[in-house]
Every structure is written in C-alpha cells, then in structure tokens.
Design an enzyme around this catalytic site. Structure first.
Site, PDB file in Angstrom:
ATOM      1  N   TRP A 114      21.536  -4.608   7.780  1.00  0.00           N
ATOM      2  CA  TRP A 114      21.482  -3.611   6.696  1.00  0.00           C
ATOM      3  C   TRP A 114      20.190  -2.817   6.815  1.00  0.00           C
ATOM      4  O   TRP A 114      19.145  -3.418   7.057  1.00  0.00           O
ATOM      5  CB  TRP A 114      21.519  -4.349   5.362  1.00  0.00           C
ATOM      6  CG  TRP A 114      21.455  -3.527   4.128  1.00  0.00           C
ATOM      7  CD1 TRP A 114      22.493  -3.124   3.349  1.00  0.00           C
ATOM      8  CD2 TRP A 114      20.281  -3.042   3.461  1.00  0.00           C
ATOM      9  NE1 TRP A 114      22.055  -2.417   2.261  1.00  0.00           N
ATOM     10  CE2 TRP A 114      20.680  -2.347   2.315  1.00  0.00           C
ATOM     11  CE3 TRP A 114      18.905  -3.106   3.731  1.00  0.00           C
ATOM     12  CZ2 TRP A 114      19.793  -1.739   1.438  1.00  0.00           C
ATOM     13  CZ3 TRP A 114      18.009  -2.493   2.878  1.00  0.00           C
ATOM     14  CH2 TRP A 114      18.458  -1.825   1.740  1.00  0.00           C
TER      15      TRP A 114
ATOM     16  N   SER B  52      20.306 -10.501  11.020  1.00  0.00           N
ATOM     17  CA  SER B  52      20.108 -10.331   9.593  1.00  0.00           C
ATOM     18  C   SER B  52      21.442 -10.357   8.851  1.00  0.00           C
ATOM     19  O   SER B  52      22.169 -11.335   8.919  1.00  0.00           O
ATOM     20  CB  SER B  52      19.321  -9.035   9.344  1.00  0.00           C
ATOM     21  OG  SER B  52      18.658  -9.095   8.114  1.00  0.00           O
ATOM     22  N   THR B  53      21.822  -9.274   8.160  1.00  0.00           N
ATOM     23  CA  THR B  53      23.123  -9.235   7.504  1.00  0.00           C
ATOM     24  C   THR B  53      24.237  -9.411   8.528  1.00  0.00           C
ATOM     25  O   THR B  53      25.278 -10.025   8.249  1.00  0.00           O
ATOM     26  CB  THR B  53      23.319  -7.904   6.753  1.00  0.00           C
ATOM     27  OG1 THR B  53      22.286  -7.770   5.767  1.00  0.00           O
ATOM     28  CG2 THR B  53      24.665  -7.838   6.072  1.00  0.00           C
TER      29      THR B  53
ATOM     30  N   ALA C 143      17.386 -14.015  13.063  1.00  0.00           N
ATOM     31  CA  ALA C 143      16.799 -13.709  11.752  1.00  0.00           C
ATOM     32  C   ALA C 143      17.892 -13.447  10.724  1.00  0.00           C
ATOM     33  O   ALA C 143      17.843 -12.493   9.958  1.00  0.00           O
ATOM     34  CB  ALA C 143      15.862 -12.507  11.854  1.00  0.00           C
TER      35      ALA C 143
ATOM     36  N   ASP D 110       8.450 -13.700   9.914  1.00  0.00           N
ATOM     37  CA  ASP D 110       9.486 -12.838   9.332  1.00  0.00           C
ATOM     38  C   ASP D 110       9.177 -12.651   7.853  1.00  0.00           C
ATOM     39  O   ASP D 110       9.249 -13.590   7.056  1.00  0.00           O
ATOM     40  CB  ASP D 110      10.856 -13.501   9.519  1.00  0.00           C
ATOM     41  CG  ASP D 110      12.013 -12.582   9.181  1.00  0.00           C
ATOM     42  OD1 ASP D 110      11.868 -11.739   8.272  1.00  0.00           O
ATOM     43  OD2 ASP D 110      13.077 -12.709   9.811  1.00  0.00           O
TER      44      ASP D 110
ATOM     45  N   HIS E 242      10.654  -9.711  11.641  1.00  0.00           N
ATOM     46  CA  HIS E 242      12.097  -9.689  11.388  1.00  0.00           C
ATOM     47  C   HIS E 242      12.841  -8.918  12.476  1.00  0.00           C
ATOM     48  O   HIS E 242      13.869  -9.368  12.962  1.00  0.00           O
ATOM     49  CB  HIS E 242      12.364  -9.052  10.022  1.00  0.00           C
ATOM     50  CG  HIS E 242      13.794  -9.135   9.600  1.00  0.00           C
ATOM     51  ND1 HIS E 242      14.443 -10.330   9.373  1.00  0.00           N
ATOM     52  CD2 HIS E 242      14.718  -8.158   9.355  1.00  0.00           C
ATOM     53  CE1 HIS E 242      15.693 -10.096   9.012  1.00  0.00           C
ATOM     54  NE2 HIS E 242      15.888  -8.787   8.995  1.00  0.00           N
TER      55      HIS E 242
END
Length: 339
Positions: A92, A158-159, A185, A290, A319
């Site tokens: 995202w 991530s997302t 991450a 992160d 991140h």
C-alpha cells in the site's frame, strides 16, 4: 520447522531524535512499498534488443483481467511461458512498478515474472468496493487462473504479504498452484493493537493515517517515503529524490478511496489462520529497523505460525528493504527459490 538466519556485517541504525507532528504520524505508515535498484547490465544482456526473441516470451505483455464484480486488474506477464512463474504482490498504496528491480533481475535469470496492480491502485480500475483482503486474494486468483500459473512462487511485501497469505490459504494451496512463498516486511498476522495482540500498533496511529490522507494525500505521500519508509529520517541517511518521487508517482496513480479503505484492510485483518494454513516452504524476511511494520509483531510471529518457514532478520534494514538493499534481497530470494 523454522530456521532463523540473521544477516551479518550490518549495523543497527540509531533511533531518531523524538519528533512530533507529521513525522509522528508517519512513523508507522503500515504496509507500504517501493522498489529501486537494478540488476547489472551483464545480467540483463540476454534482454538486449539485439538478442533475437521467440514470440512466446511474453515480452512487455501487459493486459487486464475482469473480475466477477467488474473490476479490471492490470497485470504484467514477462518471460518464457514454460518457465517457473514468480508472482509479485505490492504494498500500500503503490503498484506493480514497486517490483521493477526484482522483475528485471528474475527475468534475467530465466524466470517468468508476473505482477498486478491491486484493485484501486496503479492502472487497475478505481472501483468503489472490495477494498479488503478477501477481494485482494480473489483478484490475485483471477490473474493466476487467467494465466494458468502452476508451481508458482508468490512474493509479497507489506500489505502484499497479507494478500499472499490469504491467496495461498484460500485459493493457491487448495488448487495446487503454489510451490513456495516469500513474505517481506509483511503485515500478518495482525497490525492493530488489541487485548490478544498487545504488541500491535494503536488505532490512533491508523486514524492519523486516514486523517493525513483525507486532508492532503499528495503531501502525505511525500512525507512517508521521505522519512520512515526507507529510513531516510535516520541520522546519516542519504535520501534519494528519485526513490521518493517514484513512490509518490505510484501512490498518486491510485484511488484515494482505495487507499483510505485499504488502511483498515492492512491494519485490522487478523490473518493468524491464514498463516497457520500455509504448508509450502516460506521465506520470511524483514529488517529490524522497520519503522512501519514492527518486526517483533510481524516476521517473528509469522515464522512461528507458518509450519515450514525460514526466517531472515536483516540488522539495520528499513521497511522498503527490497529497494534500499535490492542486491541482497534479490540474491537471498534467488537462493531460496532454487533451494
């Protein structure tokens, strides 16, 4: 069984001086991503225009697939159709362009590389509904089934890591289409702080993201990559204007509504059961500096919940580690895929 590997010869970055206002809002901007860094020209030599290419390589074959609820999902499909596919899932609020360095690197190694823009992001249609993990996973399945991908490796940041976990648990493994997975991450099992998840991020932080996005999305999307996402707010860090501007470019291509509602998707979705359901070999990767997704509440828990996982913690990495340290991340992903 989980194996943990810590990368040597990296120093932890010191914590930044205490700040308030915009930086405080940015400090945990959950589930974002961007890629930079490129493979060498020698690695890409086989992709030179001077090199004859067969018509089935899918070079620059960019298309869309329409989902059952009418969303058109943009995807890239590069490389030989008979090669093992690697499917990349972005964070995202970005797009498949987030994976440029990885797409080119693995293409140069002979793989078929696939990446799509999440609904409402990048070049996919800006639909008004379906901004949740279930739809994200179903959209992924629509792309995979359209291309009939089998023996695939799914890589999510991530997302996108949450999207990978939900897709594998609900579609990929039941259909027998997945060989391996990698979470970078990633947001699972749950970002939000609750009674059962005391190490999570407070709701006030995510409310701050929503407020900043609604009031001035363009500025918010400059602040995040300029600061915590790549660790450019750390003492001695050298911010890259190109990386920051590319992050902003990708973010502003997408829908404000998709980004706003996506905050709930990546922060409040409990994916504990998704992780428990994963049985394929999975590489879990995260930096211990992160500032967006705290690694103790993410990768360490992922490695415990996934039955067949390998954990790699990178001292000092931020991140957006696959951008700032693309050479290391690409090499580790390649070794894992070939193992």
């Amino acid at each position: 069984m989980t194996r943990r590997i810590e990368q040597p010869e990296q120093q932890e970055a010191s914590a930044p001086a205490g700040t308030v206002s915009r930086r405080a809002v940015m400090s945990a901007a959950a589930g974002l991503a961007l890629t930079s860094g490129w493979p060498s020209f020698a690695q890409l030599n086989s992709l030179s225009p001077k090199t004859p290419r067969s018509p089935d390589t899918g070079d620059q074959n960019m298309q869309t697939v329409k989902t059952t609820d009418g969303a058109e999902i943009f995807y890239k499909d590069w490389g030989p159709k008979n090669a093992q596919p690697i499917v990349f899932h972005h964070g995202w609020p970005l797009s498949s362009d987030d994976w440029d360095a990885q797409l080119l690197f693995f293409l140069s190694k002979g793989f078929r590389v696939v990446a799509h823009d999440r609904r409402g992001h990048g070049r996919s249609t800006q639909v008004g509904t379906g901004h949740d993990m279930d739809h994200y996973a179903a959209d992924t399945s629509a792309v995979v089934e359209r291309l009939d991908l089998k023996n695939a490796v799914h890589v999510g940041h991530s997302t996108g890591g949450g999207q990978v976990a939900r897709y594998i648990a609900k579609f990929g493994q039941p259909q027998g289409r997945v060989a391996k997975a990698a979470l970078l991450a990633a947001v699972p099992p749950l970002m939000l702080k609750t009674e059962k998840n005391p190490g999570g991020t407070p709701m006030e932080v995510f409310d701050g993201f929503r407020k900043a996005l609604a009031e001035n999305r363009a500025q918010f999307f400059l602040d995040v990559p300029s600061g915590p996402f790549y660790g450019f707010n750390r003492p001695g860090a050298k911010p890259s204007p190109g990386i920051i501007q590319n992050w902003w470019r990708q973010g502003m291509m997408g829908s404000a509504l998709a980004h706003y509602e996506g905050i709930k998707a990546f922060s409040e979705t409990d994916q504990t059961d998704d992780l428990k359901a994963i049985t394929v070999p999975t590489l879990v990767m995260q930096g211990d500096d992160d500032q967006v997704v705290p690694y103790k509440d993410a990768s360490l828990l992922q490695a415990k919940l996934i039955k067949n996982s390998t954990l790699k913690i990178y001292p000092g990495y931020p991140h957006g580690l696959m951008t700032t340290h693309a050479d290391v991340i690409n090499a580790d992903l390649l070794a894992f895929i070939k193992s």
